[in-house]
Scaffold this motif. Structure first.
Motif, short mmCIF file in Angstrom:
data_model
loop_
_atom_site.label_atom_id
_atom_site.label_comp_id
_atom_site.label_asym_id
_atom_site.label_seq_id
_atom_site.Cartn_x
_atom_site.Cartn_y
_atom_site.Cartn_z
N ILE A 16 70.54 25.38 15.15
CA ILE A 16 70.96 26.02 15.90
C ILE A 16 71.20 27.42 15.54
N ASP A 19 68.08 29.45 14.44
CA ASP A 19 67.58 30.09 15.64
C ASP A 19 68.08 31.22 16.15
N GLU A 71 70.30 32.44 28.88
CA GLU A 71 69.44 31.49 28.92
C GLU A 71 68.73 31.46 27.63
N LYS A 72 68.55 32.47 26.80
CA LYS A 72 67.95 32.31 25.42
C LYS A 72 68.96 31.50 24.51
N ASP A 75 68.80 27.42 25.72
CA ASP A 75 67.43 27.02 25.63
C ASP A 75 67.49 26.68 23.96
N ILE A 76 68.16 27.54 23.07
CA ILE A 76 68.12 27.08 21.79
C ILE A 76 69.05 26.09 21.39
N LEU A 78 69.66 23.70 23.59
CA LEU A 78 68.93 22.24 24.19
C LEU A 78 67.89 21.89 23.06
N ASN A 79 67.40 22.93 22.63
CA ASN A 79 65.97 22.42 21.98
C ASN A 79 66.28 21.75 20.57
N ASN A 80 67.50 22.07 20.17
CA ASN A 80 67.92 21.53 18.75
C ASN A 80 68.98 20.43 18.83
N LYS A 82 69.26 18.18 21.54
CA LYS A 82 68.70 16.97 22.41
C LYS A 82 67.96 15.80 21.41
N SER A 83 68.94 14.89 21.41
CA SER A 83 67.83 13.73 20.63
C SER A 83 67.64 12.60 21.87
N ASP A 88 74.87 13.27 23.00
CA ASP A 88 74.02 14.52 22.63
C ASP A 88 75.12 15.85 22.77
#
Ligand SMILES: Nc1ncnc2c1ncn2[C@@H]1O[C@H](COP(=O)(O)OP(=O)(O)OP(=O)(O)O)[C@@H](O)[C@H]1O
Ligand SMILES: [Mg+2]
Length: 121
Positions: A16, A19, A71-72, A75-76, A78-80, A82-83, A88
């Protein structure tokens, strides 16, 4: 301005952070916390006795950004983070009234812009 407050697993932090740096969001606070979500607790056994652990260690990330960046950042995270497994974490988005840089007295969302030069603290 909004504060993004995220409770995550420790192992999600490094990706995170990387990114966020890549998209120009270097400023944040991080704290070790203990928390519980909606599960009742995790049962562990110690020397034959059953023990319910209610609080689990998590990392809290706090990041105040301009509305246009929210939102950016979400998103970062969430992307990293979420398993797909329970635990989580969660993200809260909280309105921020004002930001003041103590060194200069500047106010407002310009204070949240990353620096262009290489000033050292
Ligand atoms: N409503 C809340 N208020 C404050 N902190 C929370 C809240 N919900 C979760 N947290 C924090 O997030 C951590 C992780 O929560 P968790 O992911 O277990 O949520 P959950 O709602 O139980 O979702 P899941 O079913 O995916 O586990 C908690 O240990 C706690 O630190
Ligand atoms: Mg949970």
């Amino acid at each position: 301005m909004k504060k993004i407050e995220a409770f995550i697993r420790h192992e999600a932090f490094d990706p995170i952070r990387r990114d966020l740096l890549d998209v120009g969001v270097p400023s944040m606070s991080v704290a070790e916390v203990k928390g519980s979500g909606r599960q009742e607790g995790v049962v562990e056994h110690y020397r034959g006795a059953e023990l319910v652990i209610h609080l689990r260690p998590k990392l809290k990330i706090e990041c105040v950004v301009d509305d246009s960046e929210v939102e950016k950042v979400v998103d970062i995270i969430l992307n990293n983070a979420k398993s797909g497994e329970v635990g989580d974490g969660k993200i809260f988005i909280i309105p921020v009234e004002e930001t003041i840089r103590i060194r200069t007295g500047e106010r407002g969302s310009d204070v949240l812009e990353p620096h262009l030069s290489q000033e050292q603290e």
